[in-house]
Structure formats: structure tokens, C-alpha cells
Design a protein around this motif. Structure first.
Motif, mmCIF file in Angstrom:
data_model
loop_
_atom_site.group_PDB
_atom_site.id
_atom_site.type_symbol
_atom_site.label_atom_id
_atom_site.label_comp_id
_atom_site.label_asym_id
_atom_site.label_seq_id
_atom_site.Cartn_x
_atom_site.Cartn_y
_atom_site.Cartn_z
ATOM 1 N N ILE A 129 -8.282 -91.401 41.605
ATOM 2 C CA ILE A 129 -7.705 -92.144 42.721
ATOM 3 C C ILE A 129 -6.268 -91.711 42.961
ATOM 4 N N ASP A 130 -6.045 -91.140 44.143
ATOM 5 C CA ASP A 130 -4.690 -90.827 44.594
ATOM 6 C C ASP A 130 -3.894 -89.984 43.577
ATOM 7 N N LEU A 131 -4.522 -88.927 43.112
ATOM 8 C CA LEU A 131 -3.862 -88.068 42.113
ATOM 9 C C LEU A 131 -2.783 -87.202 42.752
ATOM 10 N N THR A 132 -1.637 -87.141 42.077
ATOM 11 C CA THR A 132 -0.662 -86.111 42.428
ATOM 12 C C THR A 132 -0.368 -85.312 41.164
ATOM 13 N N ARG A 133 -0.059 -84.032 41.352
ATOM 14 C CA ARG A 133 0.357 -83.195 40.223
ATOM 15 C C ARG A 133 1.411 -82.225 40.737
ATOM 16 N N THR A 134 2.573 -82.347 40.162
ATOM 17 C CA THR A 134 3.702 -81.512 40.554
ATOM 18 C C THR A 134 4.122 -80.683 39.356
ATOM 19 N N PHE A 135 4.349 -79.410 39.561
ATOM 20 C CA PHE A 135 4.870 -78.558 38.490
ATOM 21 C C PHE A 135 6.333 -78.273 38.772
ATOM 22 N N GLN A 136 7.136 -78.404 37.736
ATOM 23 C CA GLN A 136 8.573 -78.174 37.874
ATOM 24 C C GLN A 136 8.923 -76.967 37.035
ATOM 25 N N GLU A 137 9.434 -75.923 37.668
ATOM 26 C CA GLU A 137 9.882 -74.759 36.911
ATOM 27 C C GLU A 137 11.287 -74.417 37.355
ATOM 28 N N GLY A 138 12.274 -74.726 36.507
ATOM 29 C CA GLY A 138 13.670 -74.551 36.895
ATOM 30 C C GLY A 138 13.940 -75.443 38.091
ATOM 31 N N SER A 139 14.460 -74.848 39.163
ATOM 32 C CA SER A 139 14.779 -75.652 40.340
ATOM 33 C C SER A 139 13.617 -75.696 41.329
ATOM 34 N N ILE A 140 12.519 -75.026 40.950
ATOM 35 C CA ILE A 140 11.391 -74.947 41.890
ATOM 36 C C ILE A 140 10.328 -75.989 41.559
ATOM 37 N N THR A 141 9.986 -76.804 42.554
ATOM 38 C CA THR A 141 8.956 -77.822 42.389
ATOM 39 C C THR A 141 7.745 -77.422 43.222
ATOM 40 N N THR A 142 6.580 -77.401 42.592
ATOM 41 C CA THR A 142 5.361 -77.107 43.346
ATOM 42 C C THR A 142 4.446 -78.321 43.288
ATOM 43 N N ALA A 143 4.171 -78.885 44.449
ATOM 44 C CA ALA A 143 3.233 -80.010 44.520
ATOM 45 C C ALA A 143 1.842 -79.422 44.743
ATOM 46 N N LYS A 177 -7.812 -75.957 42.111
ATOM 47 C CA LYS A 177 -9.122 -76.310 41.546
ATOM 48 C C LYS A 177 -9.061 -76.437 40.021
ATOM 49 N N SER A 178 -8.430 -75.447 39.374
ATOM 50 C CA SER A 178 -8.351 -75.501 37.904
ATOM 51 C C SER A 178 -7.472 -76.666 37.464
ATOM 52 N N THR A 179 -6.372 -76.886 38.191
ATOM 53 C CA THR A 179 -5.490 -78.020 37.890
ATOM 54 C C THR A 179 -6.278 -79.325 37.964
ATOM 55 N N LEU A 180 -7.054 -79.485 39.012
ATOM 56 C CA LEU A 180 -7.855 -80.706 39.177
ATOM 57 C C LEU A 180 -8.857 -80.857 38.037
ATOM 58 N N LEU A 181 -9.539 -79.766 37.697
ATOM 59 C CA LEU A 181 -10.548 -79.832 36.643
ATOM 60 C C LEU A 181 -9.925 -80.217 35.298
ATOM 61 N N HIS A 182 -8.740 -79.662 35.022
ATOM 62 C CA HIS A 182 -8.045 -80.017 33.772
ATOM 63 C C HIS A 182 -7.686 -81.503 33.753
ATOM 64 N N ILE A 183 -7.250 -82.013 34.889
ATOM 65 C CA ILE A 183 -6.905 -83.441 34.957
ATOM 66 C C ILE A 183 -8.174 -84.291 34.779
ATOM 67 N N LEU A 184 -9.256 -83.889 35.442
ATOM 68 C CA LEU A 184 -10.507 -84.657 35.322
ATOM 69 C C LEU A 184 -10.986 -84.710 33.870
ATOM 70 N N ASP A 187 -4.978 -82.219 31.138
ATOM 71 C CA ASP A 187 -3.664 -82.259 31.780
ATOM 72 C C ASP A 187 -3.501 -83.685 32.329
ATOM 73 N N THR A 188 -2.256 -84.108 32.479
ATOM 74 C CA THR A 188 -1.986 -85.466 32.957
ATOM 75 C C THR A 188 -1.418 -85.388 34.366
ATOM 76 N N PRO A 189 -1.940 -86.190 35.295
ATOM 77 C CA PRO A 189 -1.387 -86.146 36.651
ATOM 78 C C PRO A 189 0.031 -86.731 36.675
ATOM 79 N N THR A 190 0.792 -86.343 37.678
ATOM 80 C CA THR A 190 2.134 -86.905 37.859
ATOM 81 C C THR A 190 2.006 -88.383 38.230
ATOM 82 N N MET A 214 -8.674 -93.820 31.903
ATOM 83 C CA MET A 214 -8.457 -92.821 30.848
ATOM 84 C C MET A 214 -6.995 -92.552 30.586
ATOM 85 N N LEU A 215 -6.154 -92.781 31.599
ATOM 86 C CA LEU A 215 -4.741 -92.420 31.431
ATOM 87 C C LEU A 215 -4.004 -93.414 30.548
ATOM 88 N N LYS A 216 -4.662 -94.530 30.280
ATOM 89 C CA LYS A 216 -4.039 -95.526 29.398
ATOM 90 C C LYS A 216 -4.366 -95.259 27.927
#
Ligand code: ADP
Ligand code: MG
Length: 227
Positions: free
Chosen positions: A8-22, A47-54, A58-61, A72-74
């Protein structure tokens, strides 16, 4: 029927240095139990990011992830690992087999970790190697197998503990047409006769069309295609 998995309403953001990728920007997805669900989308769409979270690797933001209705996140890391070992099977794009072990030992390993006696584990492993067409290669090590054969060993290893939900990332991506068809037939059989659920990321539209549902990932979100 309760879906096996609900995101439900998953977001995943990667932060590398000053660069943020949503990568995921509010993605919701219901995975029906006892069905085959394909996830399609362009390369880099997440797709791979989503599968890892499912699969709780990996943990969603932000967002929620329910497995058979349970949040599951609890769960603690230990409880997540236990849930993965008991209920989930992973098939990756690259096989991750142990190179010093034979095909049989690789497939039996998750069962040994689950404390099954060695004879039982090896008997069940042999059964699954036969299902993926590798009966005569059981005592070969990965280095003595082709890429496609290694992938089939990895598939047997994921299926052998009889998980409720199989999460597969391009499982047939490096297989020829005949082997891909064998693996797809195996997935279909698991779903139809053993009441498992399969989520499969694939580039192969023809294969996706043969699944019960197709979820298309686009711009950090997605939807089921109607047909
Ligand atoms: P797909 O599997 O659809 O090809 P991915 O989920 O692998 O896409 O990647 C989606 C985007 O997320 C890509 O832009 C990728 O560079 C980025 N990404 C994935 N994992 C990481 C990570 N660990 N750190 C930073 N960026 C990542
Ligand atoms: Mg990928």
C-alpha cells in the motif's frame, strides 16, 4: 480470499551523496493468492526494487506491506528472516549458487538449514532437480553446468522448501525457449495443483500474457492491465 500480499502506497528513495532517486512513488499492488502475477516494466523502472521490498529484503521509505493480512514492516529483522525462510522462495536474475557444493547439495541446503535430516532433504532435493530436468546432473558442481542449468538448479532450490509465495526476478531471462517453457509450466503447475502464488518479473510479454494477471510498473507507480 485474503490476498497473499498487499503493498500500500510504497515509496522507495535512494540517496547517494547529494543525488536522490525516487524509484517508487506511491505504488499499491495486491497479489492474489494461488495465482500467477507478472510484473512488467522498462529496464530501470524499479521492478527488482519492488520485488526486494515485497520479499522484505529491502525496506520501503514509506508505505505498508501486508503478508496474509499481517503487517510485515512491523516485524523484527529476526522475525522477517523467519517468515522468509518459512513462506517465501526467491529466484534471482543471477543464480547465487555455492560453487563448492553439488547441485543436489545446493538444492538441499535450505532444507538442511530448516533442520530436516540429510536423507529427507536430499530425497526432496532430488525430486525437485528431476522436476527442472536435471536428474542426471545432481552430482555436478555449478562450474560443470551451463548458465541455463545453473539457473534451473537455483529454481529447484527456491521451490524445494515449498514456499507459499515465489518471487522471481527474470527467472527465464537466460534460458532458451525450451527451458523457459519448462520453468513456466512448473510455475503454472505449482499454482494450479499446489495452491502456491508466484510473482514473476519478466521482459517476455508472451510469458506475461500466460499469467493470471499483469502488473505494469511505470513512473514509480503501476497498475494491472485489463484484458
Ligand atoms: P529494474 O529491475 O526495473 O531494471 P531496478 O529496481 O533495478 O530496476 O532499479 C530502479 C532504479 O533504482 C534504477 O535507476 C537504479 O539505478 C536505482 N537503484 C536500484 N537499487 C539501488 C541502490 N541500491 N542504490 C541506488 N540506486 C538504486
Ligand atoms: Mg531488475
Amino acid at each position: 480470499m485474503t490476498p497473499i500480499l498487499e503493498a500500500i502506497d510504497l515509496t522507495r528513495t535512494f540517496q547517494e551523496g547529494s543525488i536522490t532517486t525516487a524509484v517508487l512513488k506511491g505504488l499499491s499492488l495486491i497479489v492474489p493468492d494461488h495465482q500467477l502475477t507478472a510484473i512488467i516494466g522498462k529496464s530501470g523502472s524499479g521492478k527488482s526494487t519492488l520485488l526486494h521490498i515485497l520479499g522484505t529484503l529491502d525496506t520501503p521509505t514509506s508505505g505498508q506491506l501486508l503478508f496474509k493480512g499481517k503487517d510485515m514492516l512491523k516485524l523484527s529483522d529476526k522475525a522477517k528472516a523467519q517468515l522468509r525462510a518459512q513462506h517465501l522462495g526467491f529466484i534471482y536474475q543471477f543464480h547465487h549458487l555455492l560453487m563448492d557444493f553439488t547441485a543436489l547439495e545446493n538444492v538441499a541446503l535450505p532444507l538442511r538449514i530448516a533442520k530436516l535430516p540429510v536423507n529427507t532433504a536430499q530425497r526432496r532435493a532430488a525430486e525437485y532437480l528431476e522436476k527442472v530436468g536435471l536428474k542426471d546432473k545432481m552430482n555436478f558442481r555449478p562450474a560443470e553446468l551451463s548458465g541455463g542449468q545453473r539457473q534451473r538448479v537455483a529454481i529447484a532450490r527456491a521451490l524445494c522448501p515449498q514456499p507459499d509465495l515465489i518471487l522471481a526476478d527474470e527467472p527465464t531471462g537466460n534460458l532458451d525457449e525450451e527451458n523457459a517453457a519448462t520453468i513456466f509450466a512448473l510455475f503454472a503447475d505449482l499454482v494450479r495443483s499446489e495452491q502456491r502464488a508466484v510473482v514473476m518479473v519478466t521482459h517476455d510479454l508472451a510469458l506475461a500474457q500466460r499469467c493470471d494477471h499483469i502488473f505494469s510498473l511505470e513512473n514509480g507507480s503501476g497498475h494491472f492491465l485489463t484484458r
